[in-house]
Motif scaffolding. Structure first.
Motif, PDB file in Angstrom:
ATOM      1  N   PHE A 114      28.691  48.308  71.602  1.00 58.41           N
ATOM      2  CA  PHE A 114      28.208  47.961  70.268  1.00 58.41           C
ATOM      3  C   PHE A 114      26.965  47.071  70.364  1.00 58.41           C
ATOM      4  CE2 PHE A 114      32.675  48.917  68.997  1.00 58.41           C
ATOM      5  CZ  PHE A 114      32.384  49.890  68.063  1.00 58.41           C
ATOM      6  N   ALA A 115      26.992  46.104  71.269  1.00 65.09           N
ATOM      7  CA  ALA A 115      25.852  45.192  71.412  1.00 65.09           C
ATOM      8  C   ALA A 115      24.610  45.937  71.878  1.00 65.09           C
ATOM      9  CB  ALA A 115      26.194  44.073  72.393  1.00 65.09           C
ATOM     10  N   LEU A 116      24.771  46.871  72.799  1.00 67.71           N
ATOM     11  CA  LEU A 116      23.631  47.661  73.256  1.00 67.71           C
ATOM     12  C   LEU A 116      23.090  48.542  72.133  1.00 67.71           C
ATOM     13  CD1 LEU A 116      24.789  48.661  76.853  1.00 67.71           C
ATOM     14  CD2 LEU A 116      22.753  47.327  76.272  1.00 67.71           C
ATOM     15  N   GLY A 117      23.989  49.119  71.354  1.00 70.57           N
ATOM     16  CA  GLY A 117      23.559  49.944  70.229  1.00 70.57           C
ATOM     17  C   GLY A 117      22.755  49.148  69.222  1.00 70.57           C
ATOM     18  N   ALA A 175      22.772  40.371  84.176  1.00 68.24           N
ATOM     19  CA  ALA A 175      24.188  40.206  84.485  1.00 68.24           C
ATOM     20  C   ALA A 175      24.680  38.844  84.029  1.00 68.24           C
ATOM     21  CB  ALA A 175      24.429  40.359  85.985  1.00 68.24           C
ATOM     22  N   THR A 176      25.974  38.773  83.750  1.00 64.87           N
ATOM     23  CA  THR A 176      26.639  37.497  83.542  1.00 64.87           C
ATOM     24  C   THR A 176      26.695  36.754  84.873  1.00 64.87           C
ATOM     25  OG1 THR A 176      27.992  38.387  81.743  1.00 64.87           O
ATOM     26  CG2 THR A 176      28.844  36.447  82.861  1.00 64.87           C
ATOM     27  N   ASP A 177      26.787  35.442  84.812  1.00 61.85           N
ATOM     28  CA  ASP A 177      26.923  34.662  86.048  1.00 61.85           C
ATOM     29  C   ASP A 177      28.364  34.761  86.562  1.00 61.85           C
ATOM     30  OD1 ASP A 177      27.977  33.211  83.933  1.00 61.85           O
ATOM     31  OD2 ASP A 177      27.368  31.262  84.712  1.00 61.85           O
ATOM     32  N   ARG A 188      25.815  39.965  73.492  1.00 64.07           N
ATOM     33  CA  ARG A 188      24.620  40.189  72.673  1.00 64.07           C
ATOM     34  C   ARG A 188      23.351  39.793  73.433  1.00 64.07           C
ATOM     35  NH1 ARG A 188      25.301  41.334  67.339  1.00 64.07           N
ATOM     36  NH2 ARG A 188      27.427  41.219  66.520  1.00 64.07           N
ATOM     37  N   GLN A 189      23.411  38.679  74.123  1.00 60.72           N
ATOM     38  CA  GLN A 189      22.238  38.281  74.904  1.00 60.72           C
ATOM     39  C   GLN A 189      22.018  39.227  76.077  1.00 60.72           C
ATOM     40  OE1 GLN A 189      22.115  34.182  76.230  1.00 60.72           O
ATOM     41  NE2 GLN A 189      20.201  34.483  77.351  1.00 60.72           N
ATOM     42  N   LEU A 190      23.105  39.636  76.724  1.00 58.30           N
ATOM     43  CA  LEU A 190      22.986  40.607  77.810  1.00 58.30           C
ATOM     44  C   LEU A 190      22.303  41.880  77.322  1.00 58.30           C
ATOM     45  CD1 LEU A 190      26.541  40.230  79.380  1.00 58.30           C
ATOM     46  CD2 LEU A 190      24.407  39.774  80.591  1.00 58.30           C
TER      47      LEU A 190
END
Length: 306
Positions: free
Chosen positions: A44-47, A120-122, A256-258
């Motif tokens: 959803f966030a990428l969309g 990437a996430t940490d 969302r930030q990713l």
């Protein structure tokens, strides 16, 4: 002309327009079944991020990271402006897209290939901070439950946790692999406790679905009080984690930030195809709820972990 087009119910042909302009405004997004089932917020966030950039999302689903190659050949049949992959890509697969002038951005993955950006996430640092918080709270006998053995994100989280727990003097660490599901998380936890004769005081899971299964196994199958008898920590902060039934302590990814960073890097790559590869690491946040006794995360600094 517009009136005539409306009268004839004419619609512009997007494919024809892409051939004229050299841009399709379509971006392929590869997701594994694990992401689709257990963390759909990523999609959803990428969309949303792609829509904000006036691009369309073309979904490409694969069984697992190891099944990507068989699917990607068909993806090249579409005129893509770029590819965001939430699955591992081989060097050969990356080259195939680049040879067709399709830039590649990896999502929660890394690559040493030239001109391949990643976000990437940490994962490793977050997992080490959890290990430090649990050890400082007095936990020393750990059960670590990951996803499939060859799943890169799971491996990064579990390996970092184990490394840090060992460095801090953990007495026992048992590591198991599952399919990322609630069901296998529950079954793995119950089986591990029986083999260890209950000699486990904390469980760290590579995702929240595993952790929710582990939590229910402890409460309902093993008769344990959480967190009085055992602490359980997950990763991702999916919606179910905050429900009163679970109140799961977990790590929140900023999806969302990713997603925004992935779309931004794709745009930069389209504008400058030969620029050096860039990796963006997005900080995560430890969300302390009721499933774990932790040494306060506020008092765990980067100096406490290695």
């Amino acid at each position: 002309m517009l009136a005539i087009a409306e009268e004839l119910n004419y619609r512009p042909n997007a494919l024809a327009r892409s051939l004229i302009l050299g841009r399709s405004e379509a971006v392929g997004v590869i997701v594994t079944k694990y992401t689709l089932r257990y963390n759909p917020d990523v999609l959803f966030a990428l969309g949303e991020a792609l829509a904000a950039a006036n691009s369309k999302l073309l979904l490409i689903t694969v069984e697992s990271d190891q099944a990507v190659h068989d699917t990607l050949g068909r993806a090249l049949d579409f005129p893509l402006d770029g590819l965001i992959s939430c699955a591992d890509l081989s060097a050969a697969d990356i080259r195939a897209f680049q040879q067709h002038d399709v830039p590649v951005v990896l999502f929660n993955r890394h690559s040493t290939a030239r001109r391949v950006d990643s976000v990437a996430t940490d994962n490793a640092n977050a997992s080490k901070r959890i290990a430090a918080a649990l050890r400082k709270a007095g936990h020393s006998r750990f059960l670590c439950i990951g996803g499939p053995e060859d799943a890169p994100v799971s491996r990064a989280r579990i390996d970092a946790f184990v490394e840090e727990a060992q460095r801090l003097g953990a007495r026992q660490i048992v590591s198991l692999h599952t399919d990322f599901s609630y069901e296998e998380g529950s079954a793995a936890t119950a089986a591990a406790f029986k083999r260890a004769n209950g000699n486990i005081d904390a469980v760290f899971c590579a995702n929240d679905q595993i952790a929710l299964g582990a939590l229910d196994a402890c409460r309902f199958d093993l008769g344990l009080s959480v967190p009085k008898d055992i602490s359980i920590v997950g990763f991702d902060d999916v919606p179910d984690a905050s429900r009163p039934t679970y109140m799961l302590t977990t790590v929140r990814q900023d999806v969302r930030q990713l997603a925004s960073e992935a779309v931004r890097m794709l745009a930069l790559r389209l504008a400058a195809p030969s620029r050096r590869a860039c990796t963006v690491i997005v900080p995560s946040k430890l969300i302390e709820r009721g499933s774990a006794n932790l040494f306060s995360a506020d008092r765990i600094s980067s100096a406490d972990v290695r």
